[in-house]
Design a protein around this motif. Structure first.
Motif, mmCIF file in Angstrom:
data_model
loop_
_atom_site.group_PDB
_atom_site.id
_atom_site.type_symbol
_atom_site.label_atom_id
_atom_site.label_comp_id
_atom_site.label_asym_id
_atom_site.label_seq_id
_atom_site.Cartn_x
_atom_site.Cartn_y
_atom_site.Cartn_z
ATOM 1 N N GLU A 3 -9.709 -4.591 -22.996
ATOM 2 C CA GLU A 3 -10.773 -5.332 -22.310
ATOM 3 C C GLU A 3 -11.981 -5.470 -23.214
ATOM 4 O OE1 GLU A 3 -12.994 -5.172 -17.944
ATOM 5 O OE2 GLU A 3 -11.207 -3.970 -18.340
ATOM 6 N N PRO A 58 -3.759 -7.887 -21.665
ATOM 7 C CA PRO A 58 -3.094 -6.809 -20.908
ATOM 8 C C PRO A 58 -2.208 -5.935 -21.798
ATOM 9 C CG PRO A 58 -2.857 -8.935 -19.801
ATOM 10 C CD PRO A 58 -3.391 -9.217 -21.163
ATOM 11 N N HIS A 97 -2.752 -2.931 -14.663
ATOM 12 C CA HIS A 97 -4.109 -3.455 -14.604
ATOM 13 C C HIS A 97 -4.319 -4.086 -13.226
ATOM 14 C CE1 HIS A 97 -4.900 -3.014 -18.912
ATOM 15 N NE2 HIS A 97 -3.730 -3.583 -19.156
#
Length: 917
Positions: free
Chosen positions: A338, A362, A390
């Motif tokens: 992220e 991801p 996630h």
């Protein structure tokens, strides 16, 4: 970088701090103008007073400064605010540097600074009496920001034009945890390494004017940035009264970044951006872009430019339009896990605002969740799932701003930290779903999931808050209760996704759930009379079974021919089963009984059943969720998959009707199309019919496999209303993959998402042609056949959805038939309705069947679509359409008739209920 500088100083000021601070921001300016305040006089003398000596020192120092176009100068006896501001604007100053001005009232000095920054919108560098004479060895900047991040757009614009500092530090007042999260996101995107909490300069009436400078000194900043977007007029007055002496005596230079937003403290606008994903199979990551105004009203900002920041430096630039922005995957392919980003919204001259967001590459599978679901009861389940996947939330409606969604999710799931929030419309490009009702949001959520899987995402599941759960063969869908049960055991693996080497075929398979099969003979028929005779011949040759599913059954002469043929087949031992939609065929709906079907049902060995019969006032779902398929199956060997219902408009040739000017509009045949099919897919159609047959109360029967019959390849796409969107996603995939030409034949109002996809195709150089008809048929120079006046309004609605396609370069034709021998000569050309549903993608694929291109077909009604992958077949279709296009009326935007109806189209386009479709 600043190029045109104006320096304001006086005789009591030491020149070195002013020049040091100025050169820190403009190491090589284009021009510098010196404006000195001399209390003695303003003319030069043989023996200059001290102020002239200061001017001389400044001039000497400026000579060591690489100024390309020279240095200007002037003296004044005192600070005349109006005169100085006029000088700044007349010189086109890009940066005004104001020295301590020890001979001037601190409040007068501050009034000039604020007037320049807030009213004139110029950057102003305030150099206090205790600022250093030499530049610091490292670059460390402190930034005063509002708790909600206002003003950081100006900071981003500054950072974009200057060398990045070694360290950035944000100084702000205490904020809520949710605000702190957004501020931290912005800070990371701008490269701010630390966020300190200090009391705001204007929070108290007295005694804290030095708060920000004290914090700046503690953290070792050599420059303090103060965006005035975070300062309304009342607070500006407070600063002028309470902070003037602190600014004059300051130890750290302060750069006031100019106001770029309206100064109103009552109605403030802010901008917001959704989060997004970086996926290996997508060429871009998509973001929703919105403006939030008074009472948190969400609107789409005017198209404009964005500068994207990551880690303290501009990452790239992009445009936003229609509430969506897209970043090329190449610009963020380096992201792992992220990452914080910030989008700077650019106005005519400067950054207007800054919005934080995250992008996620991801590393684990995704759990996609409707953000409208109350997450609090499921916190334990989400926490458990979050260890293996996630958690990604999706906003399906913009009735609330993105930051409101984020704050609510964070408040109710504090253990999860900042939630990742996507926006459905950004990924679907469906124009904020303005024409899509709330009742189909679960399908939209699944469609977002499908787009992500096409891009390479792995999904554990999709969690919807709706009772009606959509289905996919490749994506697990869960209700909230099913989520709770799933979380009790180990997190399951994502469902297997078909491996297709061709990206086009892979997207089609994922979109429609049907695989491409070879071994077929396929032909199409645009001529109504030949189509009728072909169906009759198939009925006459049937040996074991005839299965016919239809949407509308008229009671007319053409229907009689079909029912008589079915009766003859039954008498020779053929088993006939007929399915008709109860509502639209008027059969077993609120006590009605279609006479043609009633007569047919009385024939031995013929069974007629109604799809979704209605015994009481129907709900909205019962009204809209109808079965729109039109399929004829003969001996499980041959099939017709078509757009034609049973009745004269669909199966009567144009030259078979003696049209007169007095003929009813109902007598005008329609343009329609269907396909004849033999091969393995016939068994798939048979099984689909069997599913509807048993649902309608019929007894099951065996379905033998259909044998290969030819060499053509095709796929069958079946859409079941409110359960999937297979035909819509197939149509969109065909449009997205077109490279040279798209031809569409249909007269239903384009779903906004399909319209946007056609415009995107035009923008990448694809030729887009649309053949549409007249819902209310007319002849000659716009003379309508008698009757059907309300259908004219439907025409305006259909054409309103074509306006933007035509404006973007699309070619639209209103279907026309040349005079026929059986017609009254005065009719000239006749403009009939077009009921066909055809989409030709290059010469690679042709889609035809029952699926229109409107919201009803996309979401509510069950449909059947055949996609033929064969270049000769596509070329034959194009050859058959060419004379129809050539004989029709090409729409010219400047045509007087088209322009005359523009206002009606626009009004109907705005006010037509989307539920009608």
């Amino acid at each position: 970088m600043f190029q045109r500088l104006l320096l304001l100083f006086d005789a009591g000021s030491a020149p070195a701090p002013v020049l040091t601070a100025a050169r820190r921001l403009a190491p090589a300016p284009e021009r510098v103008h010196l404006y000195g305040l001399s209390p003695e006089r303003s003319e030069l003398e043989t023996h200059p007073p001290p102020s002239h000596t200061v001017l001389a020192h400044l001039q000497d120092a400026v000579r060591d400064w690489p100024v390309r176009d020279g240095v200007g100068q002037q003296l004044a006896t005192h600070l005349d605010a109006g005169a100085f501001i006029r000088t700044a604007t007349q010189l086109g100053s890009e940066l005004v540097i104001v020295g301590p001005l020890l001979g001037t009232s601190p409040r007068a000095r501050m009034a000039v600074i604020l007037a320049l920054a807030i009213r004139e919108r110029l950057p102003v560098l305030s150099v206090g009496a205790h600022c250093p004479e030499t530049q610091a060895p490292t670059s460390r900047i402190g930034i005063t920001v509002a708790p909600d991040g206002r003003g950081m757009g100006s900071v981003a614009a500054f950072l974009a034009g200057h060398a990045p500092p070694v360290e950035l530090i944000a100084l702000t007042s205490e904020v809520s945890p949710a605000q702190a999260g957004e501020l931290q996101t912005l800070s990371r995107a701008l490269g701010i390494t630390e966020t300190l909490r200090v009391e705001s300069l204007v929070e108290r009436r007295t005694g804290r004017a030095e708060a920000f400078e004290s914090a700046a000194l503690r953290c070792g900043a050599d420059l303090l940035l103060a965006p005035t977007d975070a300062v309304d007029n009342l607070r500006a007055l407070s600063i002028g009264l309470l902070g003037a002496r602190a600014m004059q005596e300051a130890h750290v230079p302060t750069l006031l970044l100019p106001r770029t937003l309206p100064a109103s403290s009552l109605i403030e606008e802010r901008y917001a951006v959704s989060d997004s994903l970086v996926l290996p199979g997508l060429v871009e990551s998509r973001f929703a872009v919105e403006r939030v105004g008074f009472l948190s009203n969400v609107s789409v900002p005017e198209p404009g430019l964005l500068t994207v920041f990551e880690g303290g430096a501009p990452l790239c630039g992009t445009r936003h339009q229609g509430g969506t922005a897209a970043l090329p995957s190449s610009s963020i392919s380096h992201v792992r896990g992220e990452q914080s980003l910030a989008f700077a919204f650019t106005g005519d001259a400067a950054a207007r605002d800054l919005a934080p967001c995250h992008v996620l590459a991801p590393e684990r599978p995704l759990l996609l969740i409707d953000s409208g679901l109350d997450p609090a009861p499921f916190e334990a389940a989400f926490s458990m799932m979050g260890e293996m996947a996630h958690l990604v939330f999706v906003r399906l409606r913009d009735s609330e701003p993105l930051d409101v969604h984020r704050e609510r999710l964070h408040r109710r799931l504090p253990s999860l930290g900042r939630p990742l929030l996507l926006d459905a419309s950004a990924w679907l490009e469906d124009a904020r779903a303005d024409d899509v009702p709330r009742q189909v949001d679960a399908q939209r959520l699944l469609r977002v999931a499908t787009r992500l899987v096409i891009g390479g995402a792995r999904l554990v599941a999709v969690v919807t808050r709706d009772e009606h759960k959509p289905r996919s063969p490749f994506i697990r869908t869960l209700t909230p209760n099913e989520l709770l049960r799933l979380a009790e055991g180990p997190v399951p693996e994502p469902l297997p996704v078909p491996e297709e080497p061709d990206p086009f075929f892979r997207e089609l398979t994922l979109a429609g759930g049907g695989v491409c099969l070879g071994g077929h003979v396929i032909d199409f028929e645009l001529d109504n009379a030949r189509a009728r005779e072909s169906v009759l011949a198939a009925i006459e040759s049937a040996q074991s079974s005839i299965h016919w599913q239809c949407y509308i059954v008229e009671d007319d002469a053409v229907t009689v021919r079909f029912t008589e043929a079915l009766g003859r087949a039954a008498r020779r031992g053929v088993r006939v089963r007929l399915l008709a939609d109860a509502l639209y065929s008027g059969y077993d709906a609120l006590g009605t009984m279609n006479p043609a079907l009633a007569r047919l049902s009385e024939t031995p060995d013929i069974e007629v059943r109604a799809i979704a019969p209605l015994s009481e006032v129907p709900s909205l779902a019962e009204l809209k969720q109808r079965n729109h398929r039109k399929v004829i199956l003969v001996d499980t060997e041959r099939a017709f998959i078509t757009g034609r219902n049973i009745g004269a408009p669909y199966y009567t040739g144009f030259d078979e009707v003696p049209l007169r000017r007095t003929s009813s509009y109902r007598e005008v045949p329609w343009l329609d199309c269907g396909a004849r099919l033999a091969g393995p897919l016939v068994s798939d159609l048979e099984r689909a019919f069997l599913a509807e047959w048993t649902r309608a109360g019929g007894q099951p029967y065996p379905v033998p496999p259909a044998k290969p019959a030819g060499s053509l390849s095709a796929r069958l796409v079946l859409h079941e209303g409110l359960s999937d969107t297979h035909t819509l996603d197939t149509q969109l995939a065909l449009i997205r993959h077109a490279r040279s030409r798209l031809v569409i034949v249909n007269t239903f109002p384009l779903l906004l998402e399909l319209r946007n996809a056609l415009i995107a195709a035009l923008q990448r150089g694809v030729r887009v042609e649309v053949l549409f008809g007249s819902v209310r048929p007319h002849h000659g120079q716009g003379v309508y056949f008698p009757g059907g006046a309300l259908r004219e309004v439907a025409d305006w609605y259909v054409r309103s959805r074509l306006d933007e396609v035509i404006a973007a370069g699309g070619v639209a034709y209103e279907f026309a038939m040349p005079p026929a021998p059986t017609w009254e000569p005065e009719l000239e050309r006749v403009f009939p309705h077009v009921h066909a549903k055809i989409l030709v993608c290059d010469t690679a694929a042709v889609a035809l069947g029952s699926a229109n291109l409107d919201v009803t077909a996309a979401y509510w009604e069950s449909e059947a679509l055949l996609v033929v992958h064969d270049t000769p077949f596509a070329e034959r279709m194009l050859s058959a359409l060419e004379p129809l296009l050539a004989g029709s009326r090409r729409i010219d935007r400047e045509d007087s008739q088209w322009r005359a109806e523009a206002e009606q189209r626009a009004w109907v386009g705005r006010n037509w209920p989307s539920l009608i479709g």
